[in-house]
Design a protein around this motif. Structure first.
Motif, PDB file in Angstrom:
ATOM      1  N   TYR A  14       0.930  -1.180   0.041  1.00 22.44           N
ATOM      2  CA  TYR A  14       0.072  -0.106  -0.069  1.00 22.44           C
ATOM      3  C   TYR A  14       0.885   1.172   0.058  1.00 22.44           C
ATOM      4  O   TYR A  14       0.537   2.305  -0.300  1.00 22.44           O
ATOM      5  N   TYR A 193      -1.325  -0.166   5.703  1.00 19.61           N
ATOM      6  CA  TYR A 193      -1.797  -1.460   5.382  1.00 19.61           C
ATOM      7  C   TYR A 193      -3.279  -1.526   6.246  1.00 19.61           C
ATOM      8  O   TYR A 193      -3.751  -2.537   6.038  1.00 19.61           O
ATOM      9  N   TYR A 196      -5.719   1.504   4.449  1.00 18.47           N
ATOM     10  CA  TYR A 196      -6.175   1.346   3.027  1.00 18.47           C
ATOM     11  C   TYR A 196      -6.652  -0.034   2.830  1.00 18.47           C
ATOM     12  O   TYR A 196      -7.315  -0.189   1.821  1.00 18.47           O
TER      13      TYR A 196
END
Lengths: 330, 371
Positions: A14, A193, A196
């Protein structure tokens, strides 16, 4: 036929996906990213990982399971340090081992060590060692990296420009009509992480948006600000995540650019056990910004989180009406 | 200035010697107990690992006894040990205690040893570096002697004929050590008890199980947190080997000095096929030592780790493979602030039963084989 490189859509994906994807694409490989996290991936992750691991690591295992039969190479670098004098997390350093010894029948793993703790001098060497799996041409690999790096920089700039926070805006508004009907701005803090991955955090971002609030994440603040603010912290910071989050917290306290802060942490996360606590104390002691900590784990019950977010945002709204936000000094 | 430090097994004896030799008033925190744990848990972050919580408890109990300067290990490791001092200082100051935190960094080079000596210089107030260096070396020697003594205790406890003798002797030893002062007296006591220990009646022909203990250093060394595991195993007639000790830990830091030797390279060699890099904490040691134990034909391995310990979780996922490949039973014990012992005991007993029957089966197989 092109070489297929699989990148699990988890953990630092991410943060760095534009860099990784375009690097392998420039090298001429076909890049396959695993599906978005779903029930099956989570389940596969849970059964294939040691019980004590944190949920993001379990999800990573699930993504590897999703990819492993479809690709020639899996990109699981050993990321020790991405910034001078800073580490990432012990689990990231041992990630290739965790995967290799938990999951059978893996394709070849690109497990090059990325370690810039001492210096960034061997950056080119690291890039070459990763690129070597696909191509032997040093110049070609370097130019692929340069292009990918440009792409990554552009991506960072876009995120930062999307919502550049406005310094002191909220303090000035006070108890005016315009302020009461205004969209609230909520900072959703946490590792990228967690913020998102919408399956892991049960669509938290959308939930906040649907409550008529806009969202800010630590990624949207320019890195130079967080670095500068983190320097003001009294104590030794040596995790990149810690520097980013503590820097963000100090930035928010100083600029008062948000109405509320929600910190997403995961159960069993070693870094959050330290950073979450430090951030909460900093915010509660030095500002009046509302703060809420949400800890995620394997449970997927949505109602509890809904209630908490609604209550949190309601509370922020009531504040303007019920509390006197006007400064006593005029 | 009244100095204090957290407990970690018997490490306190060496620290006590160093500060006493420097002429500083030392306050040894009360032995870790339930109250320590409760106090620590109350003021620590919720998901913090257990060593942190107990150290906070140690400090609070020492402060009650009058301590005002805290001595703590720090430095940048991949794991969260380096944040301990920042958080702990914050917690203690927030509780209204006016304290000073002295944080020591790892001693991997001459420069870092100098830093350490400077800290001691600050504590003692003397500018006499010779004296500081001398007490530092005396501390190291004490540490080594204590660990040697403990290893001997472990060996004899498993083979004693009159049950409970070693434990009685050991508690007397602890009492004398706590009352004694200074390097000379401490060494005297250790020597004295070593003699007594060697005079105990032991059964040399007894077949004992050999179990290696690996894992995070604090959980291995601090008996309170591992539910007196080493003592208990000894009394069940098991010879335990501790893979990590504080003297070995210090030796590993200092082994760039020519005459100091450590097992670091053996461990790294053994762990290489599974994990060939440092990932913080004692993960590499856990992996390496497990392999070494299997090479040395130990009956089993017990893996201790604090709940949420990041490096050990990585090690743990590797151990599941080693268990199969090297054919050595491994029992994992995750330790946290739960103090219910029965669950742990049941698991340990079951594990030992398994080891015994495994051994019998193996010797049986040997006796009937024709080859």
């Amino acid at each position: 036929m092109d070489i297929k490189v699989g990148i699990p859509r988890a953990l630092l994906y991410y943060e760095y996906y534009p860099l990784w994807i375009s690097f392998f694409k420039e090298l001429g490989a076909e890049v396959i990213v695993s599906q978005k996290t779903n029930k099956e991936i989570l389940y596969n992750g849970i059964i294939n990982t040691v019980d004590e691991a944190c949920i993001p690591v379990k999800i990573f295992h699930g993504h590897v399971m999703d990819l492993k039969d479809r690709v020639d190479y899996l990109f699981i670098p050993r990321i020790k340090s991405v910034f001078m004098n800073e580490y990432i997390c012990p689990k990231f350093s041992g990630l290739p081992e965790m995967i290799k010894y938990s999951i059978k029948n893996l394709p070849r793993v690109i497990d090059t060590e990325i370690n810039f703790f001492e210096s960034k001098e061997h950056l080119n060497d690291t890039i070459y060692r990763i690129g070597k799996y696909i191509s032997n041409d040093y110049g070609f690999i370097m130019s692929a990296y340069d292009k990918a790096h440009l792409e990554y920089k552009l991506h960072r700039k876009n995120i930062e420009q999307e919502k550049a926070p406005f310094v002191n805006e909220i303090k000035i508004l006070g108890k005016t009509k315009a302020n009461i009907g205004r969209k609230r701005r909520i900072m959703v803090m946490g590792h990228s992480y967690n913020t998102y991955d919408s399956y892991l955090n049960i669509n938290l971002l959308d939930k906040i948006k649907s409550n008529k609030a806009e969202i800010l994440t630590p990624e949207m603040i320019e890195e130079r600000y967080t670095i500068d603010y983190a320097k003001k912290f009294d104590g030794d910071i040596y995790w990149t995540f810690a520097r980013k989050l503590i820097g963000t917290a100090l930035y928010l306290i100083d600029t008062r650019s948000v109405d509320g802060i929600i910190y997403i942490s995961t159960f069993g996360c070693g870094i959050d056990s330290v950073v979450g606590d430090l951030v909460e104390k900093l915010i509660r002691r030095n500002s009046s910004i509302p703060f809420s900590l949400i800890t995620l784990d394997e449970h997927s019950g949505e109602a509890g989180i809904n209630t908490r977010i609604e209550a949190f945002i309601d509370m922020i709204r009531w504040r303007d009406v019920l509390e006197d936000n006007i400064s006593a000094h005029g | 200035m009244k100095i204090t430090f957290p407990h970690m097994g018997n490490t306190y004896i060496a620290l006590k010697v160093v500060f006493e030799e420097l002429g500083v008033e030392v306050i040894v925190p009360p032995k870790c107990n339930k109250n320590t744990l409760e106090l620590g848990t109350l003021y620590s972050p919720e998901l913090m690992c257990i060593p942190f919580k107990i150290t906070v408890g140690n400090y609070l109990e020492s402060i009650k006894k009058g301590a005002d300067t805290m001595f703590m290990w720090g430095g940048r490791d991949v794991c969260r040990i380096g944040y301990y001092n920042t958080l702990q200082r914050d917690i203690l100051e927030n509780l209204g205690h006016d304290i000073k935190m002295l944080c020591v960094k790892p001693m991997k080079s001459i420069r870092e040893i100098e830093h350490f000596l400077e800290k001691l210089n600050f504590v003692s107030g003397t500018k006499n570096y010779l004296k500081i260096l001398k007490s530092f070396i005396q501390g190291l020697k004490t540490l080594c002697r204590i660990d040697e003594f403990d290893d001997l205790v472990i060996k004899i406890r498993a083979r004693e004929i009159n049950k409970g003798e070693v434990d009685r002797l050991y508690s007397n030893f602890k009492r004398d050590i706590n009352n004694g002062k200074g390097y000379r007296r401490t060494m005297e006591i250790i020597g004295q008890y070593k003699k007594k220990l060697l005079n105990l009646e032991i059964d040399n022909n007894k077949e004992v199980l050999r179990v290696g203990i690996v894992g995070e250093i604090y959980t291995v060394l601090e008996p309170f947190i591992n539910h007196y595991l080493i003592e208990r195993l000894g009394n069940m007639g098991v010879e335990v080997h501790r893979s990590v000790t504080s003297s070995e830990f210090i030796r590993e830091q200092l082994d760039f000095i020519p005459f100091i030797k450590s097992n670091k390279h053996d461990i790294h060699r053994a762990s290489e096929p599974y994990l060939d890099t440092e990932i913080g904490g004692h993960a590499r040691h856990t992996v390496g030592n497990t392999v070494i134990y299997s090479e040395k034909n130990f009956d089993g391995v017990i893996h201790l780790l604090p709940f949420t310990c990041m490096p050990e979780i990585v090690a743990q996922s590797i151990l599941t493979v080693i268990e199969k490949e090297k054919d050595i039973p491994i029992l994992k014990l995750v330790l946290d602030e739960m103090t219910g012992e029965t669950g742990y005991l049941t698991r340990i007993e079951a594990f030992l039963d398994l080891l015994i029957s495994r051994r019998e089966k193996k010797s049986y197989e040997k006796s009937i084989s024709w080859s």
